[in-house]
Design a protein around this motif. Structure first.
Motif, mmCIF file in Angstrom:
data_model
loop_
_atom_site.group_PDB
_atom_site.id
_atom_site.type_symbol
_atom_site.label_atom_id
_atom_site.label_comp_id
_atom_site.label_asym_id
_atom_site.label_seq_id
_atom_site.Cartn_x
_atom_site.Cartn_y
_atom_site.Cartn_z
ATOM 1 N N VAL A 109 0.840 -1.198 0.000
ATOM 2 C CA VAL A 109 0.000 0.000 0.000
ATOM 3 C C VAL A 109 0.875 1.248 0.000
ATOM 4 C CG1 VAL A 109 -1.782 1.276 1.235
ATOM 5 C CG2 VAL A 109 -1.890 -1.194 1.114
ATOM 6 N N GLY A 110 1.852 1.298 0.888
ATOM 7 C CA GLY A 110 2.720 2.465 0.971
ATOM 8 C C GLY A 110 3.667 2.606 -0.201
ATOM 9 N N ILE A 111 3.905 1.521 -0.920
ATOM 10 C CA ILE A 111 4.805 1.588 -2.072
ATOM 11 C C ILE A 111 4.036 1.956 -3.335
ATOM 12 C CG2 ILE A 111 6.369 0.249 -3.523
ATOM 13 C CD1 ILE A 111 6.934 -1.487 -1.063
ATOM 14 N N MET A 117 -1.475 7.548 -7.147
ATOM 15 C CA MET A 117 -2.103 8.855 -6.935
ATOM 16 C C MET A 117 -1.384 9.943 -7.739
ATOM 17 S SD MET A 117 -4.732 8.507 -5.035
ATOM 18 C CE MET A 117 -5.048 6.896 -5.693
ATOM 19 N N LYS A 118 -0.063 9.839 -7.804
ATOM 20 C CA LYS A 118 0.713 10.805 -8.582
ATOM 21 C C LYS A 118 0.353 10.713 -10.065
ATOM 22 C CE LYS A 118 5.507 12.123 -9.409
ATOM 23 N NZ LYS A 118 6.906 11.763 -9.159
ATOM 24 N N ALA A 119 0.177 9.489 -10.566
ATOM 25 C CA ALA A 119 -0.218 9.309 -11.963
ATOM 26 C C ALA A 119 -1.668 9.734 -12.189
ATOM 27 C CB ALA A 119 -0.031 7.847 -12.370
ATOM 28 N N THR A 123 0.318 15.219 -10.802
ATOM 29 C CA THR A 123 1.057 16.250 -10.087
ATOM 30 C C THR A 123 1.870 15.605 -8.980
ATOM 31 O OG1 THR A 123 0.915 18.329 -8.879
ATOM 32 C CG2 THR A 123 -0.822 16.724 -8.463
ATOM 33 N N ALA A 124 2.918 16.328 -8.580
ATOM 34 C CA ALA A 124 3.722 15.886 -7.449
ATOM 35 C C ALA A 124 3.611 16.884 -6.310
ATOM 36 C CB ALA A 124 5.178 15.717 -7.880
ATOM 37 N N GLU A 125 2.618 17.759 -6.362
ATOM 38 C CA GLU A 125 2.399 18.773 -5.338
ATOM 39 C C GLU A 125 2.084 18.114 -4.000
ATOM 40 O OE1 GLU A 125 2.322 22.298 -3.608
ATOM 41 O OE2 GLU A 125 2.681 22.121 -5.756
ATOM 42 N N PRO A 126 2.920 18.328 -2.986
ATOM 43 C CA PRO A 126 2.721 17.652 -1.699
ATOM 44 C C PRO A 126 1.384 17.969 -1.032
ATOM 45 C CG PRO A 126 4.892 18.648 -1.784
ATOM 46 C CD PRO A 126 4.153 19.106 -2.996
ATOM 47 N N LEU A 127 0.903 19.195 -1.170
ATOM 48 C CA LEU A 127 -0.376 19.550 -0.537
ATOM 49 C C LEU A 127 -1.540 18.761 -1.126
ATOM 50 C CD1 LEU A 127 -0.129 23.400 0.037
ATOM 51 C CD2 LEU A 127 -0.279 21.595 1.745
ATOM 52 N N LEU A 128 -1.422 18.295 -2.345
ATOM 53 C CA LEU A 128 -2.455 17.454 -2.950
ATOM 54 C C LEU A 128 -2.122 15.969 -2.810
ATOM 55 C CD1 LEU A 128 -5.061 17.312 -4.655
ATOM 56 C CD2 LEU A 128 -3.604 17.341 -6.665
ATOM 57 N N LEU A 129 -0.855 15.634 -2.987
ATOM 58 C CA LEU A 129 -0.456 14.231 -3.020
ATOM 59 C C LEU A 129 -0.518 13.546 -1.655
ATOM 60 C CD1 LEU A 129 0.368 12.325 -5.247
ATOM 61 C CD2 LEU A 129 2.736 12.806 -4.740
ATOM 62 N N ILE A 130 -0.193 14.243 -0.574
ATOM 63 C CA ILE A 130 -0.212 13.628 0.763
ATOM 64 C C ILE A 130 -1.630 13.206 1.150
ATOM 65 C CG2 ILE A 130 0.205 14.024 3.229
ATOM 66 C CD1 ILE A 130 2.660 15.717 2.364
ATOM 67 N N ALA A 132 -4.187 12.813 -0.842
ATOM 68 C CA ALA A 132 -4.669 11.862 -1.849
ATOM 69 C C ALA A 132 -4.118 10.467 -1.583
ATOM 70 C CB ALA A 132 -4.268 12.331 -3.245
ATOM 71 N N SER A 133 -2.871 10.393 -1.136
ATOM 72 C CA SER A 133 -2.278 9.086 -0.818
ATOM 73 C C SER A 133 -2.952 8.458 0.392
ATOM 74 C CB SER A 133 -0.780 9.233 -0.563
ATOM 75 O OG SER A 133 -0.117 9.649 -1.729
ATOM 76 N N PHE A 134 -3.247 9.286 1.401
ATOM 77 C CA PHE A 134 -3.946 8.761 2.582
ATOM 78 C C PHE A 134 -5.338 8.253 2.212
ATOM 79 C CE2 PHE A 134 -0.962 11.194 5.288
ATOM 80 C CZ PHE A 134 -0.624 10.176 6.151
ATOM 81 N N LEU A 135 -6.102 9.075 1.499
ATOM 82 C CA LEU A 135 -7.466 8.674 1.125
ATOM 83 C C LEU A 135 -7.455 7.514 0.130
ATOM 84 C CD1 LEU A 135 -9.184 12.166 0.836
ATOM 85 C CD2 LEU A 135 -9.501 10.447 2.619
ATOM 86 N N GLY A 136 -6.560 7.578 -0.845
ATOM 87 C CA GLY A 136 -6.455 6.486 -1.814
ATOM 88 C C GLY A 136 -6.040 5.186 -1.159
ATOM 89 N N GLY A 137 -5.107 5.256 -0.202
ATOM 90 C CA GLY A 137 -4.684 4.069 0.531
ATOM 91 C C GLY A 137 -5.821 3.487 1.354
ATOM 92 N N GLY A 138 -6.616 4.363 1.982
ATOM 93 C CA GLY A 138 -7.767 3.902 2.759
ATOM 94 C C GLY A 138 -8.814 3.229 1.887
ATOM 95 N N ILE A 139 -9.102 3.835 0.759
ATOM 96 C CA ILE A 139 -10.089 3.257 -0.160
ATOM 97 C C ILE A 139 -9.588 1.929 -0.713
ATOM 98 C CG2 ILE A 139 -11.217 3.595 -2.401
ATOM 99 C CD1 ILE A 139 -11.299 6.618 -1.657
ATOM 100 N N PHE A 140 -8.302 1.885 -1.069
ATOM 101 C CA PHE A 140 -7.706 0.653 -1.583
ATOM 102 C C PHE A 140 -7.768 -0.457 -0.541
ATOM 103 C CE2 PHE A 140 -3.822 -1.955 -2.236
ATOM 104 C CZ PHE A 140 -4.136 -2.488 -3.473
ATOM 105 N N CYS A 141 -7.441 -0.126 0.711
ATOM 106 C CA CYS A 141 -7.488 -1.134 1.781
ATOM 107 C C CYS A 141 -8.907 -1.601 2.045
ATOM 108 C CB CYS A 141 -6.861 -0.586 3.055
ATOM 109 S SG CYS A 141 -5.066 -0.542 2.985
#
Length: 183
Positions: A109-111, A117-119, A123-130, A132-141
């Protein structure tokens, strides 16, 4: 991420599974209480520590953005590189430890999810990507947990097995794509 790292992660997961099996099947009551104490500590401490680390990560979003453009650029923008690296490694470790303590070791999940999410957001903007990664990881799990509980009902499959089925191809694609980009 190279093959050796992936192999080591797989061996660590196998060792953790072996230890968990010994703990769960132990006739000794004190050994069997260890997972309960672990779960209680995780539930009580992880949200507070994780929340503080996440807040600090958001405060570092501008230096992260500067660092993405290169060390020289970040240094010229006033980012103390050594302290920033140490803070970033410390926060990454704390966030990973909190999530692992709260949810257990769930592979890939973390890898895979931050790269997806970046794809997805392009974007690689941290304010959006951080977030998005948390929510995307939660939805994926959640989706993987649903599959793990229903695919072979009445038997449940480990969520880590399901995340590996979907996450491993993403990691392999990233490794091949990165190697092809270098050549």
């Amino acid at each position: 991420m190279d093959f050796e790292t992936i192999k080591n992660n797989a061996m660590n997961a196998f060792r953790q599974l072996s230890v968990l099996r010994v703990i769960v099947t132990s006739p000794n009551e004190k050994v069997a209480d260890v997972p309960a104490l672990y779960a209680l500590a995780a539930v009580l401490l992880a949200p507070w520590v994780c929340g503080a680390a996440l807040l600090l990560t958001f405060f570092l979003s501008k230096p992260i953005r500067a660092y993405q453009l290169g060390e020289v650029y970040a240094r010229n923008m006033g980012v103390p590189i050594k302290a920033f690296r140490a803070a970033l490694i410390l926060l990454s470790s704390v966030l990973s430890a909190c999530v692992t303590a709260f949810a257990g070791p769930i592979s890939f999940v973390g890898i895979a999810l931050p790269h997806l999410m970046k794809a997805l957001f392009k974007t690689a903007e941290p304010l959006l990507l951080i977030p998005a990664s948390f929510l995307g990881g939660g939805i994926f799990c959640l989706a993987c947990d649903l599959i793990a509980r229903t695919a072979f009902a009445p038997t449940e499959v480990s969520i880590s097995s399901v995340t590996a089925v979907f996450g491993a191809p993403v990691v392999i694609y990233m490794m091949v794509h990165r190697k092809a980009g270098r050549e």
